[in-house]
Design an enzyme around this catalytic site. Structure first.
Site, PDB file in Angstrom:
ATOM      1  N   CYS A 195       1.013  -1.532  -0.103  1.00  0.00           N
ATOM      2  CA  CYS A 195      -0.142   0.241   0.289  1.00  0.00           C
ATOM      3  C   CYS A 195       1.139   1.471  -0.035  1.00  0.00           C
ATOM      4  CB  CYS A 195      -1.183   0.002   1.504  1.00  0.00           C
ATOM      5  SG  CYS A 195      -2.162  -1.560   0.811  1.00  0.00           S
TER       6      CYS A 195
HETATM    7  N1  SAJ Z   1       7.042   2.487   8.570  1.00  0.00           N
HETATM    8  C1  SAJ Z   1       7.694   3.176   9.116  1.00  0.00           C
HETATM    9  N2  SAJ Z   1       7.450   4.558  10.128  1.00  0.00           N
HETATM   10  C2  SAJ Z   1       5.899   3.842   9.957  1.00  0.00           C
HETATM   11  C3  SAJ Z   1       5.383   3.023   9.827  1.00  0.00           C
HETATM   12  C4  SAJ Z   1       5.186   2.416   9.022  1.00  0.00           C
HETATM   13  O1  SAJ Z   1       9.192   3.229   8.285  1.00  0.00           O
HETATM   14  O2  SAJ Z   1       5.936   5.232  11.692  1.00  0.00           O
HETATM   15  C5  SAJ Z   1       7.017   1.340   8.019  1.00  0.00           C
HETATM   16  C6  SAJ Z   1       6.919  -0.349   8.054  1.00  0.00           C
HETATM   17  O3  SAJ Z   1       7.883  -0.532   8.207  1.00  0.00           O
HETATM   18  C7  SAJ Z   1       6.410  -0.754   6.549  1.00  0.00           C
HETATM   19  C8  SAJ Z   1       6.090   0.599   5.937  1.00  0.00           C
HETATM   20  O4  SAJ Z   1       6.281   1.532   6.719  1.00  0.00           O
HETATM   21  O5  SAJ Z   1       7.827  -1.346   6.213  1.00  0.00           O
HETATM   22  C9  SAJ Z   1       4.385  -0.046   5.447  1.00  0.00           C
HETATM   23  O6  SAJ Z   1       4.399  -0.085   6.406  1.00  0.00           O
HETATM   24  P1  SAJ Z   1       2.259  -0.027   7.526  1.00  0.00           P
HETATM   25  O7  SAJ Z   1       2.354   0.376   9.185  1.00  0.00           O
HETATM   26  O8  SAJ Z   1       1.895   1.066   7.070  1.00  0.00           O
HETATM   27  O9  SAJ Z   1       1.662  -1.044   6.967  1.00  0.00           O
HETATM   28  P2  SAJ Z   1       0.982  -1.549   5.679  1.00  0.00           P
HETATM   29  O10 SAJ Z   1       1.364  -1.018   4.603  1.00  0.00           O
HETATM   30  O11 SAJ Z   1       0.799  -2.945   6.251  1.00  0.00           O
HETATM   31  O12 SAJ Z   1      -0.327  -0.235   5.954  1.00  0.00           O
HETATM   32  C10 SAJ Z   1      -1.655  -0.497   6.308  1.00  0.00           C
HETATM   33  C11 SAJ Z   1      -2.079   0.137   5.359  1.00  0.00           C
HETATM   34  N3  SAJ Z   1      -3.251  -0.236   4.841  1.00  0.00           N
HETATM   35  C12 SAJ Z   1      -4.786  -0.053   3.984  1.00  0.00           C
HETATM   36  O13 SAJ Z   1      -3.738  -0.486   3.310  1.00  0.00           O
HETATM   37  C13 SAJ Z   1      -5.773  -0.935   4.292  1.00  0.00           C
HETATM   38  C14 SAJ Z   1      -2.065   1.596   5.817  1.00  0.00           C
HETATM   39  O14 SAJ Z   1      -3.351   2.614   5.230  1.00  0.00           O
HETATM   40  C15 SAJ Z   1      -2.408   1.416   7.752  1.00  0.00           C
HETATM   41  O15 SAJ Z   1      -2.208   2.891   7.732  1.00  0.00           O
HETATM   42  C16 SAJ Z   1      -1.146   0.671   8.122  1.00  0.00           C
HETATM   43  O16 SAJ Z   1      -1.645  -0.659   7.909  1.00  0.00           O
HETATM   44  C17 SAJ Z   1      -0.859   0.431   9.849  1.00  0.00           C
HETATM   45  O17 SAJ Z   1      -2.094   2.059  10.053  1.00  0.00           O
HETATM   46  O18 SAJ Z   1      -0.817  -0.096  10.460  1.00  0.00           O
END
Ligand code: SAJ
Length: 456
Positions: free
Chosen positions: A292
């Site tokens: 995403c």
């Molecule tokens: N990440 C960082 N710093 C942060 C948060 C995440 O470096 O503060 C990195 C993570 O390590 C990862 C990437 O970003 O590599 C994405 O992390 P994520 O927590 O956003 O995980 P996703 O990709 O599973 O995002 C999903 C998304 N959900 C949908 O698209 C339906 C996102 O919208 C959500 O905000 C996220 O989950 C969530 O909140 O956990």
């Protein structure tokens, strides 16, 4: 045209309208159990959705072009299902097939296929268009099509609905109904799931919106907010994820600046988060992975470009986040020989391959880019991820550390967060680059380990 001909034409039109009216009533969605739901795309969005439909006692079939996935589901297995979801699959077996003829008896079609980007970061709508055409072949008067894949504004109006109308010879809002409801699945989240995540919904018109709201009301235990148009609903998901990408880029930029200034950016972010309003903590790391966050902003960027607008902020955020794997390797290089070494023949262990903690999902994972960049420089890389053993070169943490002096922690799996300096010292490790700032920095500062985080 003489009167007789006019009368004939009018009566044909009236009869046709009558037929459509009758069919509309037949497909009223108050009693969803009288319908057959088809889920197109049985991945991390479609399969949990199919289980939710089955749990509600509604007839459901599933279609996916991946025959390996189909046979896995038929045997009650699927990589990404939570234990409770596997139990539902066992108790509510779903009729699934990799041939689109399984859609023929359905009248309610969910499209939940991936919307990736190409190597040069342009939207790849291939899977979505193929899925739309499969649905068009099974579309009948009164049907309802519900798209959940993540797309930029305009895709429903300009691509999906025209394909459905052209290939079925039916007209939206008159013969069939169409809504867009972006998925919000958060892999690895044991609090929010398909049933309880609030949603937004856009409709091709009032008839569609009414039916779409009824369907989601019958399926979900969460509020569904109607939007003013399909475009607004498409834009919501894009904005959610671009918001996250920009905020992560913000703290990644701070991390690179504060590293030079000897300021611990994690402490600063946690300090800022003590303000109970006007701040949302994000944390720096070795990169941004997943299906995403690193993908969706490119859809918005491309959509803006097509309309003569340049998303400078979104593009800059993507550039910063895409740089983090390189920055992580720079930290290792600086720690090894004060930036002089070229890693040729240097053994390095990478702990974690997944893009996110406690799951085995490698899509767009920065750990894979770090691995490939080090190999390109001639390093001898071992990898270990307890959630992705089949993609790891080592079968255990100990064997991954054998024969190396340097470690990069690329995923903050629970198994890694509690590793102590003495554990690494006992395995002859001299350098630890904490790519997720998940280790106890203070403990490492008091040890012989040369520890560096990202921004700390
Ligand atoms: N990440 C960082 N710093 C942060 C948060 C995440 O470096 O503060 C990195 C993570 O390590 C990862 C990437 O970003 O590599 C994405 O992390 P994520 O927590 O956003 O995980 P996703 O990709 O599973 O995002 C999903 C998304 N959900 C949908 O698209 C339906 C996102 O919208 C959500 O905000 C996220 O989950 C969530 O909140 O956990």
């Amino acid at each position: 045209m003489n009167n007789k001909k006019v009368r004939t034409t009018v009566s044909v039109e009236r009869r046709r309208e009558k037929t459509y009216e009758i069919r509309r009533r037949q497909y009223d969605f108050d009693t969803l159990s009288e319908h057959t739901v088809a889920i197109v795309g049985l991945g991390y969005v479609g399969l949990p959705l199919a289980l939710t439909v089955a749990e509600r006692g509604i007839p459901v079939v599933g279609f996916d072009t991946d025959s390996r996935k189909i046979s896995g589901i038929r045997s009650g297995e699927a990589d990404f299902l939570a234990p409770e979801e596997k139990l539902v699959l066992k108790n509510h077996p779903i009729d699934v097939d990799s041939h689109f003829s399984i859609l023929n008896n359905a009248d309610t079609f969910f499209i939940c296929v991936p919307t990736p980007v190409t190597a040069n970061h342009l939207p790849d709508l291939g899977p979505l268009i193929d899925a739309t055409r499969s649905v068009a072949a099974a579309l009948k008067p009164g049907s309802l099509v519900l798209v959940e894949s993540t797309i930029n504004p305009g895709i429903c109006d300009d691509i999906i609905i025209p394909i459905l109308e052209f290939e079925s010879d039916l007209t939206v809002e008159r013969d069939f109904y169409f809504v867009y409801c972006p998925e919000r699945i958060n892999p690895g989240d044991d609090r929010f799931n398909t049933k309880n995540i609030p949603r937004v919904l856009g409709g091709a018109g009032p008839h569609s919106l009414e039916r779409g709201l009824k369907v989601y009301k019958a399926l979900l235990d969460a509020p569904v907010t109607p939007m003013g148009s399909l475009k607004e609903a498409e834009a919501v998901k894009m904005v959610e994820n671009a918001f996250r990408d920009v905020n992560i880029a913000f703290v990644n930029e701070l991390a690179m600046a504060f590293d030079r200034e000897g300021i611990d950016v994690v402490n600063v972010i946690n300090g800022a988060a003590t303000k109970p309003f006007g701040f949302m903590a994000h944390y720096p790391g070795c990169g941004v992975g997943g299906h995403c966050i690193p993908v969706d902003p490119y859809y918005l960027i491309e959509y803006g470009r097509k309309h003569g607008f340049t998303h400078h902020l979104l593009m800059s955020a993507r550039t910063t986040n895409n740089h983090m794997p390189h920055y992580t390797i720079k930290k290792l290089r600086e720690a090894m020989y004060f930036g002089e070494c070229d890693f040729s023949n240097t053994p390095v262990a990478i702990l974690g391959l997944s893009y996110k903690k406690n799951i085995g999902d490698l899509r767009e994972s920065p750990a894979l880019e770090i691995r490939d960049l080090l190999i390109e420089e001639g390093a001898r890389v071992t990898t270990f991820d307890p959630h992705s053993l089949e993609q790891s070169t080592a079968s255990s943490l100990e064997s991954a550390l054998r024969g190396t002096r340097a470690v990069i922690v690329a995923t903050d799996h629970d198994e890694f967060c509690t590793l102590t300096p003495s554990f690494f010292e006992e395995h002859g490790i001299r350098i630890v680059i904490d790519g997720r700032n998940c280790l106890d920095k203070e403990a490492f500062m008091d040890s012989t380990i040369n520890y560096h985080g990202i921004g700390r």
